[in-house]
Design an enzyme around this catalytic site. Structure first.
Site, short mmCIF file in Angstrom:
data_model
loop_
_atom_site.label_atom_id
_atom_site.label_comp_id
_atom_site.label_asym_id
_atom_site.label_seq_id
_atom_site.Cartn_x
_atom_site.Cartn_y
_atom_site.Cartn_z
CG PHE A 1 -10.12 -8.88 11.84
CD1 PHE A 1 -8.86 -9.29 12.27
CD2 PHE A 1 -10.41 -8.97 10.48
CE1 PHE A 1 -7.92 -9.77 11.38
CE2 PHE A 1 -9.47 -9.46 9.58
CZ PHE A 1 -8.23 -9.87 10.03
CD GLN A 2 -7.48 -6.82 8.22
OE1 GLN A 2 -8.38 -6.59 7.43
NE2 GLN A 2 -6.31 -7.35 7.87
CE LYS B 1 -17.19 -5.95 4.26
NZ LYS B 1 -16.48 -7.16 4.66
CG MET C 1 22.75 11.48 2.23
SD MET C 1 23.91 12.59 1.47
CE MET C 1 22.96 13.25 0.12
CD GLU D 1 -1.73 -2.36 1.65
OE1 GLU D 1 -0.54 -2.57 1.98
OE2 GLU D 1 -2.64 -3.21 1.77
C1 LIG Z 1 12.51 5.56 4.56
C2 LIG Z 1 13.82 6.19 4.88
N1 LIG Z 1 14.62 5.62 5.81
C3 LIG Z 1 15.82 6.19 6.11
C4 LIG Z 1 16.23 7.33 5.48
C5 LIG Z 1 17.58 7.97 5.82
N2 LIG Z 1 18.46 7.94 4.65
C6 LIG Z 1 18.62 9.01 3.83
S1 LIG Z 1 19.63 8.69 2.54
C7 LIG Z 1 19.90 7.12 3.07
C8 LIG Z 1 20.79 6.20 2.29
C9 LIG Z 1 20.23 5.86 0.97
O1 LIG Z 1 20.99 4.80 0.41
P1 LIG Z 1 20.92 4.51 -1.13
O2 LIG Z 1 19.53 4.39 -1.57
O3 LIG Z 1 21.82 3.35 -1.42
O4 LIG Z 1 21.47 5.83 -1.78
P2 LIG Z 1 22.97 6.41 -1.81
O5 LIG Z 1 23.03 7.50 -0.79
O6 LIG Z 1 23.89 5.29 -1.51
O7 LIG Z 1 23.11 6.94 -3.19
C10 LIG Z 1 19.21 6.87 4.25
C11 LIG Z 1 19.26 5.59 5.00
C12 LIG Z 1 15.33 7.89 4.55
N3 LIG Z 1 15.60 9.04 3.92
N4 LIG Z 1 14.16 7.29 4.24
#
Ligand SMILES: Cc1ncc(C[n+]2csc(CCOP(=O)(O)OP(=O)(O)O)c2C)c(N)n1
Ligand SMILES: [Mg+2]
Lengths: 551, 95
Positions: A109-110, A159, A462, A47
């Site tokens: 439920f749910q 529902k 990042m 979802e």
């Molecule tokens: C749902 C979610 N969880 C955690 C983060 C924190 N976060 C920001 S960038 C990142 C790393 C992203 O890794 P990747 O997709 O491999 O991209 P890269 O930076 O390596 O290009 C994280 C964990 C986020 N922005 N969104």
């Protein structure tokens, strides 16, 4: 007519052609009514992806994105996607099934209180307890979602209301309110301020795409000759190739953009909101500038930075009344010479594929035909923002406010369905792709020609970069060197894949990405040590930019 | 800064909750609250005293943005800053 049929009819009357969703117990009546409808329902595999695809659909097309989910876990799974739309002002209507009204509040439920759970991340929400209110509520939900500052609206549908019968249904078709006209006096003040300024700068935000004001902004810029910086969401509102476009400002902004902001004497903020990723240390942001702030949402004006002139209402109208020509040749020269001096250098010595260069090349070559890039979140997202060229803001879909990893793939699905003729590319990371990788099944099922460019640095890059720079290289839970073989994963879903390990494979990979007919995943291995530059450290002023270090 | 908001809104499901949630989330602590539904149940009037380091305009604009809200007025209970003295004692935002 049954409640569920009323909902479907009301959606058709709103002009909806596509909905994204996932069925379940409490929403079964709606799925039953769907069988007799012209609406195209896209069955996603989670979802969250329904809401994010609806977001991609809406962001790209400007129409309201619609998603369905059942009560309980279906509804809670929508939340991230709804919040994503809320923070980037995306028009969306989310319809959730709910347990029958007598069961509400009994821990049935749910049953979850999705009306309560979603409250802080929706523009508005409804729990429809009476079938008589259903038709008008759907219309109202759409009107709220798409007018003023757009946002997501949740309609929770019990529902028993969905299966109840109503003989005479009055569908509502009251027209939408038009955006308020800006105050003429404020516009006159703004004109004077612009005329008198010596170093004016346009700071263009995501509201330009939302307002459909791209044309007005460009005319304004051409008429006034004022240089422009854009936010992440504002990218493309002035073409990347426009002479006066200095690029993105803020944390990962260009040096020429941030310098222009710090030096300008008048900041013309067009539908942007002084986000902390843009301003850095707020007190030191644009320290010499008076501010003209234009926005549809009065709550944004002077929220973080006091405006000297506030123009609330339709930015299109405001921009059209501001065609004056200040004497700013010297300033323009300075901005343009900075732009030339600080251009990105793609001639980097490395044995690895250099992602910024590949993205640059990809976007330049893609320009012969309408192309949309839907990003995930991380370093690769910033590289797209910095290095890809965009001709319009609808061509760049990126989760800015919420920064939702996992946005890119469902976002691309939504955009591709909104615009079947466009070439849609998801640029993802090895971390982000795993957040909604199940949507490869959706791409396969509907045979969507979405291309996926997956930059694999075997890391949450990042976060790794921040640990390197701001946490003394104490790396904590950012290693992804045990990633699955993504090409095989794609192939398991029935999607062809190519591997790109070396720079000399890039040209051919780009050709395949641009020319192949169906979906394709390009698994691109890059150097884990590569970082995003320049960078303004968090909490620092935008003058304190850290520059590229050779890897 | 302490001030009292007088809010008139449509008595729709969740209206009061939305109002209180918005104030809390935007950094306005609630010190006192009184709310009544009108005789015909159609509207709801609330009088809320809040305290915050943030400017009252932020609360006003954020409340005015709520879909149910028809009118919001503010009374300054305390005039802490000399600058405020020049302002009208009652700001009123009608929608
Ligand atoms: C749902 C979610 N969880 C955690 C983060 C924190 N976060 C920001 S960038 C990142 C790393 C992203 O890794 P990747 O997709 O491999 O991209 P890269 O930076 O390596 O290009 C994280 C964990 C986020 N922005 N969104
Ligand atoms: Mg990565």
């Amino acid at each position: 007519m049954k409640g569920a049929e009323i909902v479907i009819r009301a959606l058709e009357k709103e002009g909806v052609d596509t909905v994204f969703g996932y069925p379940g117990g409490a929403i079964m009546p709606l799925y039953d009514a769907l069988v007799d409808s012209k609406l195209k329902h896209i069955l996603v595999r989670h979802e969250q992806a329904a809401a994010l695809a609806a977001d991609g659909y809406a962001r790209h097309s400007g129409r309201v994105g619609v998603c369905f989910a059942t009560s309980g876990p279906g509804a809670t799974n929508l939340i991230t996607g709804i919040a994503n739309a809320f923070l980037d002002s995306v028009p969306m209507v989310a319809i959730t099934g709910q347990v029958a009204t007598p069961f509400i509040g009994t821990d049935a439920f749910q049953e979850v209180d999705i009306f309560g759970i979603s409250m802080p991340v929706v523009k508005h929400s409804f729990l429809v307890r009476r079938i008589e209110d259903l038709a008008s509520t759907i219309h109202e939900a759409f009107q709220i979602a798409r007018t003023g500052r757009p946002g997501p609206v949740l309609v929770d549908l019990p529902k028993d209301v969905a299966i109840a019968e109503l003989d005479i249904v009055a569908f509502d078709d009251t027209p939408d309110e038009t955006p308020a006209r800006p105050d003429a006096h404020q516009v006159a003040i703004a004109r004077q301020m612009i005329e008198k300024s010596a170093k004016p700068l346009v700071y263009a935000g995501g509201g330009i795409r939302i307002a459909g004001a791209t044309g007005e902004l460009r005319s304004f810029v051409d008429a006034t000759g004022i240089p422009v910086v854009t936010t992440l969401q504002g990218i493309g509102s002035v073409p990347s190739t426009h002479e006066l476009n200095l690029g993105m400002l803020g944390m990962h902004g260009t040096k020429q953009a941030n310098l222009a902001v710090q030096e300008c004497d008048l900041l013309i903020c067009v539908a942007a909101r002084f986000d902390d990723r843009v301003t850095g240390k707020l007190k030191e942001f644009a320290p010499h500038a008076k501010v003209i702030h234009m926005d549809i949402d009065p709550a944004e004006v002077s929220k973080l930075r006091a405006a000297d002139c506030s123009i609330v209402g339709d930015v299109k109208v405001a921009l059209n009344f501001l065609h004056v020509r200040p004497q700013i040749d010297e300033w323009k020269e300075r901005c343009l010479s900075n732009k030339a001096a600080y251009e990105f250098n793609y001639d980097v010595k490395t044995e690895h594929v250099y992602a910024p260069k590949m993205l640059r090349q990809l976007s330049v070559q893609a320009a012969e035909r309408e192309t949309v890039i839907s990003c995930d979140v991380g370093q690769h997202q910033m590289w797209v923002a910095q290095h890809c060229q965009f001709q319009s803001p609808e061509a760049h879909l990126t989760s800015g406010g919420l920064g939702t990893m996992g946005y890119g793939l469902p976002g691309a699905v939504g955009a591709q369905l909104a615009n079947p003729n466009a070439r849609v590319i998801n640029v993802s990371g090895d971390g982000s792709i795993m957040m909604n990788i199940q949507e490869l099944a959706t791409i396969k099922r509907y045979n969507l020609p979405v291309k996926i460019v997956l930059f694999d640095n075997q890391a949450l890059g990042m976060v790794r970069q921040w640990q390197e720079l701001f946490f003394s290289e104490r790396y904590s839970e950012v290693d992804l060197s045990d990633n699955p073989d993504f090409a095989k994963v794609a192939e398991a879903f029935g999607i062809p894949a190519i591997k790109v390990d070396k720079p000399d494979q890039v040209d051919d990979a780009i050709k395949q990405i641009l020319e192949s007919e169906g979906p394709l995943l390009a698994h691109v291995m890059i150097d884990p040590r590569e970082n995003v530059w320049p960078l303004v450290p968090p909490g620092k002023s935008n003058t304190e930019m850290m520059e590229a270090k050779a890897v | 800064m302490r001030f009292t908001l007088e809010v008139t809104m449509t008595n729709s499901e969740g209206a009061l909750e939305r109002l209180l949630g918005r104030l809390r989330q935007r950094g306005f602590g609630i010190l006192a609250l009184n709310a009544d539904v009108s005789g015909d149940y159609a509207s709801l009037g609330a009088r809320i005293t809040v305290e915050s380091m943030r400017p009252v305009e932020a609360a006003l604009k954020q409340i005015a943005k709520l879909y149910d809200v028809e009118q919001v007025k503010v009374h300054h209970a305390e005039q802490e800053h000399a600058k405020r003295q020049n302002q009208p004692a009652e700001l009123c935002l009608s929608l």
